[in-house]
Design a protein around this motif. Sequence first.
Motif, PDB file in Angstrom:
ATOM      1  N   THR A  66       0.804  -1.224   0.000  1.00 21.75           N
ATOM      2  CA  THR A  66       0.000   0.000   0.000  1.00 21.75           C
ATOM      3  C   THR A  66       0.836   1.273   0.000  1.00 21.75           C
ATOM      4  OG1 THR A  66      -0.101   0.114   2.425  1.00 21.75           O
ATOM      5  CG2 THR A  66      -1.787  -1.218   1.303  1.00 21.75           C
ATOM      6  N   GLY A  67       2.115   1.167   0.363  1.00 22.37           N
ATOM      7  CA  GLY A  67       2.945   2.354   0.502  1.00 22.37           C
ATOM      8  C   GLY A  67       2.756   3.072   1.820  1.00 22.37           C
ATOM      9  N   GLN A  68       1.927   2.526   2.712  1.00 20.83           N
ATOM     10  CA  GLN A  68       1.639   3.175   3.993  1.00 20.83           C
ATOM     11  C   GLN A  68       2.839   3.102   4.923  1.00 20.83           C
ATOM     12  OE1 GLN A  68      -1.446   1.276   6.230  1.00 20.83           O
ATOM     13  NE2 GLN A  68      -1.344   2.701   7.951  1.00 20.83           N
ATOM     14  N   MET A  69       3.171   4.226   5.536  1.00 20.95           N
ATOM     15  CA  MET A  69       4.201   4.245   6.563  1.00 20.95           C
ATOM     16  C   MET A  69       3.614   3.656   7.836  1.00 20.95           C
ATOM     17  SD  MET A  69       7.426   5.211   7.160  1.00 20.95           S
ATOM     18  CE  MET A  69       7.866   6.569   6.081  1.00 20.95           C
ATOM     19  N   LEU A  70       4.143   2.541   8.293  1.00 19.49           N
ATOM     20  CA  LEU A  70       3.610   1.845   9.454  1.00 19.49           C
ATOM     21  C   LEU A  70       4.165   2.389  10.764  1.00 19.49           C
ATOM     22  CD1 LEU A  70       3.787  -1.788   8.029  1.00 19.49           C
ATOM     23  CD2 LEU A  70       1.777  -0.288   8.169  1.00 19.49           C
ATOM     24  N   GLU A  71       5.414   2.763  10.757  1.00 22.51           N
ATOM     25  CA  GLU A  71       6.035   3.339  11.949  1.00 22.51           C
ATOM     26  C   GLU A  71       7.310   4.055  11.528  1.00 22.51           C
ATOM     27  OE1 GLU A  71       6.673   2.021  16.557  1.00 22.51           O
ATOM     28  OE2 GLU A  71       7.546   0.680  15.050  1.00 22.51           O
ATOM     29  N   ALA A  72       7.624   5.125  12.211  1.00 20.33           N
ATOM     30  CA  ALA A  72       8.833   5.876  11.876  1.00 20.33           C
ATOM     31  C   ALA A  72       9.329   6.612  13.106  1.00 20.33           C
ATOM     32  CB  ALA A  72       8.560   6.867  10.744  1.00 20.33           C
ATOM     33  N   PHE A  73      10.611   6.829  13.135  1.00 18.09           N
ATOM     34  CA  PHE A  73      11.237   7.596  14.206  1.00 18.09           C
ATOM     35  C   PHE A  73      12.337   8.443  13.566  1.00 18.09           C
ATOM     36  CE2 PHE A  73      14.165   8.387  17.709  1.00 18.09           C
ATOM     37  CZ  PHE A  73      13.298   8.691  18.769  1.00 18.09           C
ATOM     38  N   GLN A  74      12.184   9.750  13.607  1.00 21.07           N
ATOM     39  CA  GLN A  74      13.114  10.674  12.956  1.00 21.07           C
ATOM     40  C   GLN A  74      13.427  10.229  11.510  1.00 21.07           C
ATOM     41  OE1 GLN A  74      15.781  12.864  16.050  1.00 21.07           O
ATOM     42  NE2 GLN A  74      16.307  10.686  16.226  1.00 21.07           N
ATOM     43  N   PRO A  75      12.409   9.943  10.709  1.00 19.51           N
ATOM     44  CA  PRO A  75      12.664   9.369   9.381  1.00 19.51           C
ATOM     45  C   PRO A  75      13.343  10.324   8.406  1.00 19.51           C
ATOM     46  CG  PRO A  75      10.359   9.981   9.586  1.00 19.51           C
ATOM     47  CD  PRO A  75      10.968  10.170  10.951  1.00 19.51           C
ATOM     48  N   ASP A  76      13.302  11.639   8.665  1.00 16.08           N
ATOM     49  CA  ASP A  76      13.880  12.606   7.733  1.00 16.08           C
ATOM     50  C   ASP A  76      15.254  13.108   8.169  1.00 16.08           C
ATOM     51  OD1 ASP A  76      11.625  12.696   5.905  1.00 16.08           O
ATOM     52  OD2 ASP A  76      10.539  13.648   7.555  1.00 16.08           O
ATOM     53  N   LEU A  77      15.811  12.499   9.204  1.00 17.31           N
ATOM     54  CA  LEU A  77      17.117  12.930   9.700  1.00 17.31           C
ATOM     55  C   LEU A  77      18.225  12.305   8.862  1.00 17.31           C
ATOM     56  CD1 LEU A  77      18.737  14.429  11.890  1.00 17.31           C
ATOM     57  CD2 LEU A  77      18.708  12.298  13.217  1.00 17.31           C
ATOM     58  N   PRO A  78      19.030  13.074   8.146  1.00 16.37           N
ATOM     59  CA  PRO A  78      20.119  12.499   7.344  1.00 16.37           C
ATOM     60  C   PRO A  78      21.265  12.015   8.238  1.00 16.37           C
ATOM     61  CG  PRO A  78      19.497  14.705   6.563  1.00 16.37           C
ATOM     62  CD  PRO A  78      18.911  14.528   7.934  1.00 16.37           C
ATOM     63  N   LEU A  79      21.683  10.775   8.021  1.00 11.86           N
ATOM     64  CA  LEU A  79      22.779  10.164   8.770  1.00 11.86           C
ATOM     65  C   LEU A  79      23.654   9.376   7.801  1.00 11.86           C
ATOM     66  CD1 LEU A  79      20.766   8.817  11.848  1.00 11.86           C
ATOM     67  CD2 LEU A  79      22.394  10.720  11.877  1.00 11.86           C
ATOM     68  N   GLY A 363      19.151  16.309  -5.381  1.00 10.71           N
ATOM     69  CA  GLY A 363      19.720  17.272  -4.449  1.00 10.71           C
ATOM     70  C   GLY A 363      19.041  17.284  -3.100  1.00 10.71           C
ATOM     71  N   ASP A 364      18.106  16.379  -2.873  1.00 10.74           N
ATOM     72  CA  ASP A 364      17.432  16.278  -1.578  1.00 10.74           C
ATOM     73  C   ASP A 364      18.470  16.027  -0.487  1.00 10.74           C
ATOM     74  OD1 ASP A 364      16.064  14.952   0.714  1.00 10.74           O
ATOM     75  OD2 ASP A 364      14.306  15.143  -0.571  1.00 10.74           O
ATOM     76  N   PRO A 365      18.457  16.816   0.596  1.00 14.80           N
ATOM     77  CA  PRO A 365      19.441  16.621   1.673  1.00 14.80           C
ATOM     78  C   PRO A 365      19.320  15.270   2.356  1.00 14.80           C
ATOM     79  CG  PRO A 365      17.745  18.177   2.352  1.00 14.80           C
ATOM     80  CD  PRO A 365      17.558  17.950   0.883  1.00 14.80           C
ATOM     81  N   GLY A 366      18.210  14.584   2.134  1.00 15.90           N
ATOM     82  CA  GLY A 366      18.036  13.250   2.698  1.00 15.90           C
ATOM     83  C   GLY A 366      18.657  12.163   1.863  1.00 15.90           C
ATOM     84  N   PHE A 367      19.363  12.531   0.786  1.00 17.94           N
ATOM     85  CA  PHE A 367      20.032  11.517  -0.028  1.00 17.94           C
ATOM     86  C   PHE A 367      21.217  12.161  -0.742  1.00 17.94           C
ATOM     87  CE2 PHE A 367      20.719   8.168  -3.058  1.00 17.94           C
ATOM     88  CZ  PHE A 367      20.301   7.029  -2.391  1.00 17.94           C
TER      89      PHE A 367
END
Length: 512
Positions: A66-79, A363-367
């Motif tokens: 479905t593409g549904q996000m089931l759970e996330a924690f700081q998902p947009d933090l670049p590491l 150029g997305d800072p997340g990648f």
Amino acid sequence: MTRMLTRRLLIAACLMGMALSASANAPGFAPAPRAKPSITAPTGSDLISRANLPGTVAFAVIDLATGQMLEAFQPDLPLPPASVAKIPTALYALEALGPDHRFETRLVAVGPIEDGVLKGDLILQGGGDPEVDTAALDLLAYRAVSGGLRKVEGQFLVDDSLIPAIDRIDHTQPEIASYNPSISGLNLNFNRVYAEWKPRGGQVNMNVQARSDTLSPPTDAVTIEVVDQTPNGRIFHFQGDFPKELWKVRRNALRKAGSRWLPVRQPALYSGSVFQRLARDAGLNLSNAVPGQAPLVADIAARIESRRLADILTDMLRYSTNLTAEVTGMGATRTVVGSASSLLASGQAMSAWAGTFAGFAPGDPGFVLTNHSGLSGDARTSARRLVELLAAADRRGFPSLSGGRGATLKALLPRKRYDDEDARAPEVEATMRAKTGTLNFVSALAGYIDTDAGKRLGFAIITADLPRRNAITDTTIERPSGSRAWANRSRRLQRALVRSWINRFGTLPNQP
């Protein structure tokens, strides 16, 4: 008492009549049982709190159907993704080159061959094959001689120009790390040599080999000198690469017999030196190898081909071979944009491609990847962008254009253990195919979960203690204090998260 008994009998008869009446009108089927509630399991936040892991944690898990996000924690933090970066590299190479692509290594004849004599130069030309080993060069020499080549009047040249020569993947890594070799268009034995030493009579016998699985001839492309003290105080010190690569090693560290792999910094000349020895054994004498470049149009005296790219990438993901990632990634960039001037430029080209592939903006800072292996503390990805890439790969495969076998990312990824060693197995049976990644104070895991109940999940987990990583000095870089214990705790958290997701999200809705 008689009246009381009579009253009780009347009440019992009435109740019996009500029961008979109810049973006469009962339905002919039993109602469906209510759906079982989801299995109780700790949430991701609960597990992170329990783990008490110093540093930062980020994760995301999605339902692939479905593409549904089931759970996330700081998902947009670049590491830093560490070797999880090899997942986009595999996709990039499959897209650019195709799963059936084979790299070719050639012997190019510059001039006519008359009665077995080459009236000109012989060139060993690399085709960007990351897996050429000593046995493959031996086969190339055999094919040249069996094809009639007996003598070369000109020079013996080595051409590695297909990919820019880079002396090491990451300059922040220890100089002795064999996982941090040079790369070029002509590579051999993952650009490393095998050094063995045996103390005897106050002396140390040193043997340096161009070791492969089946052949291990000695090589003089790398020299090791035993000294009382190295310039930097370490056991091994790389002295330089002119005219030949020289390592110095402390004598007091060689009291017992031992061995280790050492990286090679000039892979083309290393390849040429080893090929010269193999050709001589086959009956063809060559001069010492010198750098050169083959003409665009020339005769091919002999050639060898690599395995299929899909098979090469399967081993890259399984064994996390950095050289394979960098060479195949640079080869893909050469195909996509026409050239690859550096690892950074090639990593940027792949990052832009990944945005197009997965649907996020270039150029997305997340990648932001700085090379293809993940052997860099400067690269950054977010858990969200990684799962988007996994979801995009799940929606498509890479067909063969030549009638061979196609490939999918999931099929290339190795199966991994998902069980939590500190708890019982998950309630739902499942398999996991994923890629791990490790740097000092960085640990990552990303891939797919398939449950026996039919649920398909994609996930990414990144943990990092960047302050401790940034505090590493040159003297502690080989074994930073506390890094191993931190990595073990991080991996325990990853297993616990995966187990929790299988338990909570691993069954289909309303499944009994």
